[in-house]
Write an enzyme that holds these catalytic residues in place. Structure first.
Site, mmCIF file in Angstrom:
data_model
loop_
_atom_site.group_PDB
_atom_site.id
_atom_site.type_symbol
_atom_site.label_atom_id
_atom_site.label_comp_id
_atom_site.label_asym_id
_atom_site.label_seq_id
_atom_site.Cartn_x
_atom_site.Cartn_y
_atom_site.Cartn_z
ATOM 1 N N ARG A 69 37.807 19.338 22.350
ATOM 2 C CA ARG A 69 38.554 20.122 21.363
ATOM 3 C C ARG A 69 37.586 20.692 20.337
ATOM 4 N NH1 ARG A 69 40.782 17.156 18.297
ATOM 5 N NH2 ARG A 69 40.398 15.122 19.212
ATOM 6 N N TYR A 197 39.099 24.045 28.303
ATOM 7 C CA TYR A 197 39.119 22.577 28.183
ATOM 8 C C TYR A 197 40.521 22.085 27.815
ATOM 9 C CZ TYR A 197 39.036 17.986 26.261
ATOM 10 O OH TYR A 197 39.377 16.681 26.007
ATOM 11 N N LYS A 206 48.389 18.540 22.526
ATOM 12 C CA LYS A 206 48.144 18.446 21.092
ATOM 13 C C LYS A 206 48.770 19.625 20.342
ATOM 14 C CE LYS A 206 46.079 14.545 20.964
ATOM 15 N NZ LYS A 206 45.277 14.073 22.041
ATOM 16 N N HIS A 226 50.445 10.710 16.900
ATOM 17 C CA HIS A 226 49.365 10.500 17.877
ATOM 18 C C HIS A 226 49.329 9.013 18.242
ATOM 19 C CE1 HIS A 226 44.772 11.192 18.802
ATOM 20 N NE2 HIS A 226 45.499 11.269 19.886
ATOM 21 N N SER A 248 41.161 9.822 18.478
ATOM 22 C CA SER A 248 40.748 10.154 19.834
ATOM 23 C C SER A 248 39.607 9.239 20.281
ATOM 24 C CB SER A 248 40.282 11.601 19.890
ATOM 25 O OG SER A 248 41.341 12.439 19.476
ATOM 26 N N CYS A 250 39.529 6.095 20.840
ATOM 27 C CA CYS A 250 39.443 4.798 20.149
ATOM 28 C C CYS A 250 40.342 3.743 20.781
ATOM 29 C CB CYS A 250 39.766 4.959 18.673
ATOM 30 S SG CYS A 250 38.468 5.833 17.787
ATOM 31 N N ASP A 277 49.439 8.487 24.402
ATOM 32 C CA ASP A 277 48.789 9.411 23.458
ATOM 33 C C ASP A 277 49.740 9.964 22.391
ATOM 34 O OD1 ASP A 277 46.210 10.698 22.881
ATOM 35 O OD2 ASP A 277 47.192 12.580 23.390
ATOM 36 N N ARG A 371 37.316 13.597 31.749
ATOM 37 C CA ARG A 371 38.702 13.103 31.736
ATOM 38 C C ARG A 371 39.299 13.059 33.130
ATOM 39 N NH1 ARG A 371 41.241 12.077 26.448
ATOM 40 N NH2 ARG A 371 39.515 12.449 25.045
HETATM 41 P P1 GTP Z 1 42.160 9.983 23.614
HETATM 42 O O1 GTP Z 1 42.641 10.230 24.987
HETATM 43 O O2 GTP Z 1 40.956 10.809 23.258
HETATM 44 O O3 GTP Z 1 43.222 10.119 22.572
HETATM 45 O O4 GTP Z 1 41.516 8.489 23.576
HETATM 46 P P2 GTP Z 1 42.166 7.029 23.569
HETATM 47 O O5 GTP Z 1 42.498 6.633 22.180
HETATM 48 O O6 GTP Z 1 43.235 6.935 24.585
HETATM 49 O O7 GTP Z 1 40.915 6.106 23.994
HETATM 50 P P3 GTP Z 1 40.624 5.280 25.340
HETATM 51 O O8 GTP Z 1 41.628 4.201 25.592
HETATM 52 O O9 GTP Z 1 40.401 6.255 26.430
HETATM 53 O O10 GTP Z 1 39.260 4.559 24.959
HETATM 54 C C1 GTP Z 1 38.115 5.274 24.560
HETATM 55 C C2 GTP Z 1 36.883 4.398 24.602
HETATM 56 O O11 GTP Z 1 37.088 3.215 23.836
HETATM 57 C C3 GTP Z 1 36.504 3.951 25.993
HETATM 58 O O12 GTP Z 1 35.102 4.095 26.132
HETATM 59 C C4 GTP Z 1 36.881 2.492 26.039
HETATM 60 O O13 GTP Z 1 36.064 1.783 26.906
HETATM 61 C C5 GTP Z 1 36.720 2.062 24.586
HETATM 62 N N1 GTP Z 1 37.645 0.959 24.242
HETATM 63 C C6 GTP Z 1 38.983 0.941 24.426
HETATM 64 N N2 GTP Z 1 39.522 -0.246 24.039
HETATM 65 C C7 GTP Z 1 38.498 -0.991 23.584
HETATM 66 C C8 GTP Z 1 38.396 -2.321 23.037
HETATM 67 O O14 GTP Z 1 39.378 -3.056 22.887
HETATM 68 N N3 GTP Z 1 37.153 -2.735 22.666
HETATM 69 C C9 GTP Z 1 36.036 -1.948 22.830
HETATM 70 N N4 GTP Z 1 34.875 -2.435 22.438
HETATM 71 N N5 GTP Z 1 36.097 -0.697 23.343
HETATM 72 C C10 GTP Z 1 37.299 -0.223 23.712
HETATM 73 C C1 SPV Z 2 42.343 13.524 22.175
HETATM 74 O O1 SPV Z 2 41.259 14.093 21.925
HETATM 75 O O2 SPV Z 2 42.974 12.852 21.315
HETATM 76 C C2 SPV Z 2 42.918 13.587 23.531
HETATM 77 C C3 SPV Z 2 42.339 14.513 24.477
HETATM 78 O O3 SPV Z 2 43.902 12.922 23.814
HETATM 79 S S1 SPV Z 2 42.781 16.149 24.137
HETATM 80 O O4 SPV Z 2 43.891 16.510 24.999
HETATM 81 O O5 SPV Z 2 41.599 16.936 24.408
HETATM 82 O O6 SPV Z 2 43.198 16.279 22.755
HETATM 83 MN MN MN Z 3 44.562 11.680 22.059
#
Ligand code: GTP
Ligand code: SPV
Ligand code: MN
Length: 587
Positions: A69, A197, A206, A226, A248, A250, A277, A371
């Site tokens: 983004r 993207y 979003k 979110h 994002s 996290c 999400d 992704r």
């Molecule tokens: P968006 O799709 O961008 O909104 O991201 P998201 O919030 O869904 O994050 P996602 O679950 O894909 O995790 C992103 C990163 O955080 C990955 O590299 C995971 O491995 C890491 N991660 C997720 N949960 C944990 C956790 O409990 N501990 C640690 N250390 N890392 C974590």
């Molecule tokens: C985020 O960045 O929080 C995502 C991926 O979930 S995107 O659709 O690119 O916003």
């Molecule tokens: Mn997201």
């Protein structure tokens, strides 16, 4: 197709603007999708993967300058600048339309206009909303067919109504200098140019489900957030639903699909995914807060997803999935990313399209924000409530971010308004999900900083108002931090499945079955109340990450005060009072 006059006249207007060679109406049938996949493969836009190992799976690479983004090129084009607020970029709508139309004019020449009717939320549910996206990208069509409900039934559900969101996407030349993602909340309109993207071009996600929907929610008395939504099933079969907002990359997808640790599994605990999400939440007839996931698939971060960290997500990507910007293993025509396993392919192509040897190269094979787009129905732990238009009742709202220090593993707010304060002061280290520096701490209230479609001061006021309406039926509000680091920079808390140990405490607090220690920032667990059975983790270490350090928090309070100045008169008095009360408790 449709006879809806508002739809037809807008499409005519857009057709005259972008001048496509032809118009194709998307109906989401298997036949149509199969034909589009074949066409995309014939032009190199997508690569068909090993159909034995990954049936109906494809790989796509975006331009190297177009992998996340772009927050500095994302605009809220409200009539008054003040309505966009200090945290959004604003452009005058008249100027924005002119600029965007100049860029879009004639840009579909030699291309096809695809008309995508989609529903955010189960088709026909009173909680759902309809959008129409026009795009010149087959990749966008195929992703939208996974991420949203695309079908002829959407036209039936819409009927003659003028209540739908317009979305125009033009790839143009994927020119980063002329890339704009613009939202016109007062016109229910989104225009995105010069990107390919996901987060910039899958306009249901979003752009609609957060930026436009947050504005609608404020007007109509509901919330677009979110947030992931998950159900925690106890051995007696009772399911408690929680919603959690993390910025994002996290950990939303990971938490939403959590696999209970062995000791919990044996007792009969289960976790059900409703969403990973976005949550749309409204007050139900019973006065509680009910949430639906408006999406139909997962657009998840690939790196770090593996059989140990998130087996459910990995299983979800085994069929009907589009992979974007991961490495391509040429030996068996499959995909690979950092953190999938310890065996990177030697004969591969990296995310930029260059030959890549994972054993010897010091470059990454997959982009950190690569992704997967996977159908929700593939998910082994998808909730039986997922497809029901009624949603699920939310008992707890959890905020969280990536903080190396300061923020404890978990704490509970004192009450709703204190919880709104806790959400409003969220801060997190930036990630690869957005273009720009990574690892910088920034304030990201409710994880909505890049996604709130109006003035964030008004958004805080809306939260406070929702709390007044919910009264004693309001969900309890918590904050978590899985990301505390030790002196050597390692994560202290094991995270992932073990996060259920923290969720268990949260559920108990909602039921009034767990005690807590009162601290200046809120209620923190007694270390003994977090179940560490089956985990090699000492009580002392746990105490360390539950600690609230007054000195650090006084510094934090200064940072909050500075941040709050941005909002001027629009900062609700309730939040000013909360900050003053926090400071008073800290000294
Ligand atoms: P968006 O799709 O961008 O909104 O991201 P998201 O919030 O869904 O994050 P996602 O679950 O894909 O995790 C992103 C990163 O955080 C990955 O590299 C995971 O491995 C890491 N991660 C997720 N949960 C944990 C956790 O409990 N501990 C640690 N250390 N890392 C974590
Ligand atoms: C985020 O960045 O929080 C995502 C991926 O979930 S995107 O659709 O690119 O916003
Ligand atoms: Mn997201």
């Amino acid at each position: 197709m449709t006879n809806n006059k508002t739809v037809l006249s807008w499409i005519d207007e857009m057709k005259a603007l972008v001048t496509p060679d032809q118009v194709v109406w998307i109906d989401g049938t298997d036949e149509q999708i199969e034909a589009l996949r074949a066409e995309a493969c014939s032009t190199g836009e997508m690569i068909k993967l090993n159909q034995e190992k990954l049936p109906d799976c494809y790989l796509h690479r975006t331009a190297v300058n177009d992998v996340a983004r772009v927050e500095d090129r994302t605009f809220i084009c409200s009539r008054k600048e003040e309505d966009a607020g200090p945290t959004n970029h604003w452009m005058d709508p008249q100027k924005a339309y002119k600029m965007l139309y100049d860029i879009a004019r004639g840009s579909y020449k030699g291309r096809t206009m695809y008309v995508i009717p989609y529903s955010m939320g189960p088709i026909g549910s009173p909680l759902s909303k309809i959008g129409v996206e026009l795009t010149d990208s087959i990749y966008v069509v195929l992703n939208m067919c996974i991420m949203t409900r695309v079908s002829e039934k959407v036209w039936e559900a819409l009927g003659d109504s003028a209540e739908w969101v317009k979305g125009l996407h033009c790839k143009v030349n994927i020119d980063a200098e002329n890339r704009y993602i613009c939202h016109f909340p007062e016109d229910d309109t989104i225009i995105s140019v010069n990107s390919g993207y996901g987060g910039n071009v899958l306009l249901g996600k979003k752009c609609f489900a957060l930026r436009i929907a947050s504005y609608l929610g404020k007007k109509q008395g509901w919330m677009a957030e979110h947030m992931l939504i998950l159900g925690i099933e106890k051995p007696d079969g009772e399911i408690t639903y929680v919603a959690a907002a993390f910025p994002s990359a996290c950990g939303k997808t990971n938490l939403a699909m959590l696999i209970p640790p062995e000791v919990y599994k044996q007792k009969g605990y289960k976790v059900w995914t409703v969403g990973d999400d976005i949550a749309w939440m409204q007050i139900g007839p019973d006065g509680r807060l009910w949430a639906i996931n408006p999406e139909n698939g997962f657009f998840g971060v690939a790196p770090g997803t593996n059989a140990k960290s998130n087996p459910n997500a990995l299983a979800t990507t085994k069929a009907g999935t589009i992979f974007t910007n991961v490495a391509h293993n040429l030996d068996d025509n499959t995909v690979w990313w950092e953190g999938l396993d310890k065996n990177p392919p030697e004969n591969a192509v990296d995310w930029t399209g260059e030959p890549w040897n994972g054993k010897t190269s010091d470059k990454k094979g997959a982009h950190p924000n690569s992704r997967f787009t996977a159908p929700a129905k593939n998910c082994p732990c998808i909730s039986s409530e997922f497809d029901k238009g009624t949603g699920v009742p939310i008992s707890a709202i959890i905020f969280g971010g990536r903080r190396a220090q300061t923020t404890p593993l978990v704490y509970q707010s004192r009450d709703w308004n204190n919880g709104v304060f806790v959400g409003s002061i969220m801060a997190s280290e930036t990630t690869a999900a957005a273009a720009g520096a990574v690892g910088v701490v920034r304030r990201d209230p409710m994880a909505m900083l890049p996604f709130c479609g109006y003035h964030m001061g008004d958004y805080f006021a809306h939260w406070i108002e929702m709390g007044e309406k919910l009264g004693d039926k309001a969900p309890k509000i918590f904050n978590v931090n899985w990301f505390r680091l030790d002196d050597e920079g390692h994560f202290i808390w094991p995270g992932f499945g073990d996060n259920l140990r923290v969720l268990e405490w949260i559920v108990k607090r909602c039921e009034g079955k767990a005690d807590a220690v009162e601290t200046p920032i809120g209620y923190v667990p007694h270390a003994e109340d977090i179940n560490l059975d089956g985990l090699d983790f000492s009580l002392e270490t746990l105490k360390g990450i539950l600690e609230v350090n007054n000195e650090q928090w006084l510094k934090e309070a200064d940072g909050i005060e500075e941040f709050y100045k941005k909002f001027g008169d629009k900062l609700p008095q309730e939040l000013k009072d909360q900050l003053a009360a926090l400071k008073a408790r800290l000294v």
